[in-house]
Structure formats: C-alpha cells, structure tokens
Write a protein that holds these residues in place. Structure first.
Motif, short mmCIF file in Angstrom:
data_model
loop_
_atom_site.label_atom_id
_atom_site.label_comp_id
_atom_site.label_asym_id
_atom_site.label_seq_id
_atom_site.Cartn_x
_atom_site.Cartn_y
_atom_site.Cartn_z
N ASP A 195 0.83 -1.21 0.00
CA ASP A 195 0.00 0.00 0.00
C ASP A 195 0.86 1.26 0.00
OD1 ASP A 195 -2.38 -1.34 -0.14
OD2 ASP A 195 -2.55 -1.55 2.04
N TYR A 203 1.99 1.74 -3.55
CA TYR A 203 0.91 2.25 -4.39
C TYR A 203 0.58 3.70 -4.05
CZ TYR A 203 0.13 -2.64 -5.73
OH TYR A 203 0.29 -3.91 -6.21
N PRO A 209 0.70 5.79 -7.66
CA PRO A 209 -0.57 5.07 -7.87
C PRO A 209 -0.62 4.26 -9.17
CG PRO A 209 -0.97 7.32 -7.16
CD PRO A 209 0.50 7.22 -7.42
N ARG A 258 -0.43 0.52 -8.86
CA ARG A 258 -1.63 -0.23 -8.51
C ARG A 258 -2.43 -0.55 -9.77
NH1 ARG A 258 -4.69 -0.38 -3.71
NH2 ARG A 258 -3.87 1.56 -2.90
N GLU A 259 -2.53 0.45 -10.66
CA GLU A 259 -3.28 0.23 -11.91
C GLU A 259 -2.64 -0.88 -12.74
OE1 GLU A 259 -3.44 4.00 -13.97
OE2 GLU A 259 -3.90 5.03 -12.07
N ALA A 291 -0.83 -3.38 -11.55
CA ALA A 291 -0.38 -4.42 -10.62
C ALA A 291 -0.28 -5.80 -11.26
CB ALA A 291 -1.29 -4.47 -9.40
#
Lengths: 314, 231
Positions: free
Chosen positions: B112, B115, B119, B122-123, B125
């Motif tokens: 986390d 991410y 970010p 995360r997209e 991942a």
C-alpha cells in the motif's frame, strides 16, 4: 486413424518424459548460466538405483525414495562441488559437469556391470490396457503419463503460486538483483539443482523399466535433452515443454513410419528427382528418425537463434 | 556514521575501477555521488553491495560488511536500485514488489505504501513488468527495493533517459522517502537535482574521490565542475 491415435499417445508419453528431463536442465541453465552436462547421468543413476531398490523394497518404494535420493546427491554436488568452482567462471563449471558425467558414466558400470540390468515393469501394471491399431497398449505407459502430468502440475503450482517459485523465476533473468534484494541465491541454486536432479531421477525410475536400463542410456538421451533445451530457448520452461512435446511427437511419428524418404517428401508436395541419389530416397523415415531432433535443432537455431520461446541467444 | 567506506578498491576482471575510495554517509542524510561516465560511481554502489570483487573496509552501522555476500548485506538494511533497474520482466508488477520483501518479520514499507507513492503501480499491478514504460519501471524498481524497508537506499542514476515529468516524479519520490527517515546515497548525472536535494556530495574521477563538500561549495567551485563534471 487408430495409427495416428497411437502415435499421439506414445508421442505424448515420450514428450512428457523428455520434459521431465529438460525442465530441470533449462531451470539450472536459466539461473546459473551453466549447461549441466551431467544432467542425463542423474537420469541414468535414477534408473539403476530404482532397479536395486525395487528388488529390496518394491517398485512403489523406489518411486518415492529414488527421486529424493538423486535430488540429495544433486544438492550435495552443487553445494560442495559446483559452488566452489563457481568463482572461476562458467567454463570451469561446464568442465566440472563434463567430468561429473564421466565419473557417473564409469561408476555405474563398476557397480551394476556393463550389460543391461533386468529392471522390470511392476507386476501390478504389467498388462495390456486396450488394443489400438492392432497393438496391445501397456497399462504402464498410461501410468508413466499420469506420473508425468502429476509432476508437471506440482511443478507449475510451485513456480506459479509459491514465494520460492517467484524467487526462482526472477533469478532466471536477474540472479544478481534477486540476491541484492536479500534472497539467499546460492541456497536457491542448490535447491533448484537438487530439484532438477530429482526430476531426472524420477524420469529414470519410470522410464528405466519401460525402455532399457543400461550404462549407455545417459549418452543416448542426453544429447536429445540438450537439443530440446536449446530449441525451446535456454531458461524457458514453456519453451522446454513445447520442444519436448514437439520432439516426442515427431520422433514417435517418424519411428513408426515405414515409408521411403522420397515417397514421404512427394506426399508433402516436395518434388524430388528420384533418378539422382537413388539410394538416399530409398531410406525409410524410421531409419532417419534419430537424426530428426538435431535437424529440428539446427533449423530452429538458424531461423530463431533465441530458441522457440527464449529471451536470449544460445 | 551509518555507512563508512575506507580505502575501497574494486575490479572488473583484471582492470581496477576503484582506487582507494573513502566515503561517509550519516543517518538521515541525502548524499549525492557525482562524476562522469566511467568515473566509478556505479561500481562504488555495487562494491558496497558485494556485487563485484573488492577490497577495503566497509562498515554499516558499525558492522564490517566488506566480506559479506549481497543477500547478507541487503538483510542488514542496505537497499540498492541498479542503473539498469533489473526489473523481472516476466513477473507482474505486484510480484516484482513482493520479491522486494525480505524473509523474516514484515517491515515498515508494504504494497500500500508503494501504491500510495506511485498510484500507477496499482493500476498496472497485474501487468507483466516488462510491459511498463521506462519511467514506470524506474518507480517499480525503487518501490521494490523500498519493500525491504532499507535503512539506507542506494540509487544509481534514477532519472537517466526519463521524460521531464517522470524526472520530477522520481525526485519527489526520493524526497518523500527521505522524509520517512530513509538515508539516501544517490548517484546522479543531473547536477541540478543533486544540488537541490542533497545535503552533501562527492565528485568522483578515475576511481577516486576528487571533491567532497556541500551543494553550495560545489556550486561555487567552477574549477571542479569544469574539470570533473561538465562534458
């Protein structure tokens, strides 16, 4: 049609057996950058140990004990042999495995003699399962297939789902980086080398009795396994699978084809002048079969030097 | 001193690349290591990690690490991000990050956190890391190393070949990481970044340290910049 079914069935069994050998070799190469020339020797060791252990404790005990035993021998060889040679570079490592292949190749006839040993299919599986194309199909062949498929599933799950599997796959491309992230790469090397040898040993247990267990078995299969690993792409597991099955099918098919070469080429629409080189066109495909894997190897390398699914040049 | 290097020599085969380097990094600092290509900066980081043949004293938090294997050095709390990023291309972004975790009890930095810092990871991942852009791979490589909760992060040329916007992102990430209490040893080609975010810097030339000081003292020393930095 039944003939084709038989070829597919036998090709699949043979191909999966080849995969059992080639996957260990390609993993070891991918991680350590070394072609283990002694890999097929561990297959031979597996077959001979299975012969001895099956006499004392039965086939089923051998099926469990031998892969573990051969895997341990492999791990010890890596830990106390290869690892000490490692700092002198890849050539030294290659020569080490070259020497090891000769040692195993001499020790085996010293213990078990120079002639084939009577390693037999277990009585419980020694019956014809069904008849196909006029041949009785042995139940043991199906058992070999089941073991090979089970091995494939276990290996796949281990590599895809476990943390150790991730470490191994990462080390196939960047072993140094894996170490610098805090993973004990030398220990993983030992484990992978041991596991690869265990798989070769397992192949020896299940194939030694279906074929012949004799001191020349490592040499005859070793070359094919190298061809497969290079053809599939050094370090590529999927490449090893595809190349194993390809060679398995092609070789099984060509062994069972009793057709002269010239006729076969004409069937394929390749015109040949049978007036020239008459003798060559009369050779049957079955007799050409042993050279087929190497012809395929050279074709693949000429057209695609990385191998079928590899990322780096051979 | 958190990291103390004395008389470090290193070789590639028979050719000597480091000729007795002394370097110190204190806890909480951002220290930049500058110099032209071939000056020995990348080798310096590799030698500290144990990735090349080396000789000399390297102390980390008082422990002598000059003879340890790379994974032992890493487990003591040194994180390294190589110039080529060494992304595992066949594994997914998330799997790359997970491999940055060290065996043993979990650290302070998790998925986390990675991410949150970037970010886009995360997209992407579940995408193979090899399919990420160069800038995304750089962020991934840094976050992967951070997953091991290093006390000292060594980063080699993180902005090389990146578009100006990504350069800015990398710079922000380094500042954010430093704000979390991670000490940073940064090899950098772009003088403006090094001058802006570091507290101290070293300039290397021909495998030796040729200048040591603050950003202000380097900014005021045109002779060092002309002789050892400007192309």
């Amino acid at each position: 049609m039944e003939q084709l079914g038989l070829i597919l069935l036998n090709g699949l069994v043979y191909g999966l057996l080849l995969f059992m050998l080639s996957v260990g070799l390609t993993l070891i190469f991918g991680m350590m950058g070394v072609l283990n020339l002694a890999h097929a020797s561990f297959y031979m060791l597996g077959a001979f140990l299975a012969f001895t252990i099956s006499i004392r404790l039965g086939f089923w005990a051998a099926l469990i004990i031998v892969p573990v035993l051969v895997g341990l021998i492999g791990a010890v060889v890596e830990r106390y042999g290869l690892r000490t040679v490692h700092k002198h570079g890849h050539l030294a490592e290659l020569l080490f495995t070259f020497g090891l292949a000769f040692i195993i190749g001499e020790v085996v006839p010293l213990i078990w003699g120079r002639t084939p040993v009577p390693y037999r299919v277990p009585a419980a599986l020694d019956f014809p399962l069904f008849s196909i194309a006029g041949n009785a199909y042995p139940a043991y062949r199906l058992f070999m297939m089941a073991v090979a498929i089970a091995m494939f599933l276990v290996l796949y799950l281990a590599l895809a789902r476990t943390r150790l599997g991730l470490v191994v796959r990462a080390a196939l491309t960047h072993p140094d980086m894996v170490g610098m992230l805090g993973h004990d790469v030398p220990k993983v090397f030992t484990l992978v080398f041991g596991a690869g040898c265990a798989l070769a040993g397992l192949a020896g247990v299940i194939a030694g009795n279906a074929f012949t267990t004799e001191p020349g078995m490592a040499r005859s299969l070793g070359a094919i396994v190298f061809a497969i690993v290079v053809m599939g792409g050094l370090g590529s597991i999927w490449g090893a699978l595809v190349a194993s099955l390809l060679i398995g099918f092609v070789q099984t098919a060509s062994i069972s084809l009793d057709m002269p070469l010239g006729t076969a080429l004409m069937h394929l629409g390749i015109p040949v002048n049978t007036a020239m080189l008459t003798d060559l066109w009369q050779i049957t495909i079955a007799r050409v079969a042993p050279v087929v894997p190497y012809v395929l190897l050279i074709l693949v390398l000429a057209l695609r030097p990385r191998g079928l699914m590899g990322t780096r040049s051979a | 001193m958190m990291l103390s290097v004395q008389g470090l020599q290193a070789w590639y085969g028979k050719s000597q690349v480091l000729r007795g380097v002394n370097l110190q990094v204190a806890r909480g600092e951002i220290v930049a290591l500058l110099g032209r290509n071939g000056a020995g900066r990348s080798t310096m980081l590799k030698a500290i990690m144990g990735g090349v043949a080396r000789d000399g004293r390297i102390q980390f938090d008082g422990t002598e690490i000059g003879r340890l294997a790379p994974h032992q050095v890493a487990r003591l709390g040194l994180g390294y991000v190589p110039e080529d990023r060494s992304i595992f291309p066949d594994l997914t972004t998330a799997q790359n990050l997970i491999l940055g975790e060290k065996p043993g009890p979990g650290g302070k930095f998790g998925l986390d956190d990675a991410y949150a810092l970037f970010p886009r990871l995360r997209e992407r991942a579940d995408a193979p890391a090899g399919a990420l852009s160069g800038g995304e791979q750089q962020m991934l490589a840094m976050c992967r190393t951070l997953m091991g909760s290093p006390a000292l992060l060594m980063v080699d040329e993180p902005t090389e070949g990146l578009a100006p916007m990504m350069v800015q992102k990398v710079r922000e990430l380094l500042v954010a990481v430093a704000a979390r209490g991670v000490t940073i040893l940064l090899v950098e080609q772009k003088l403006d970044i090094a001058l802006a975010i570091s507290q101290r810097l070293y300039v290397m030339g021909h495998g030796e340290i040729v200048f040591e000081g603050t950003p202000a003292s380097l900014a005021g020393n045109a002779q060092v910049r002309r002789e050892w930095l400007e192309v």
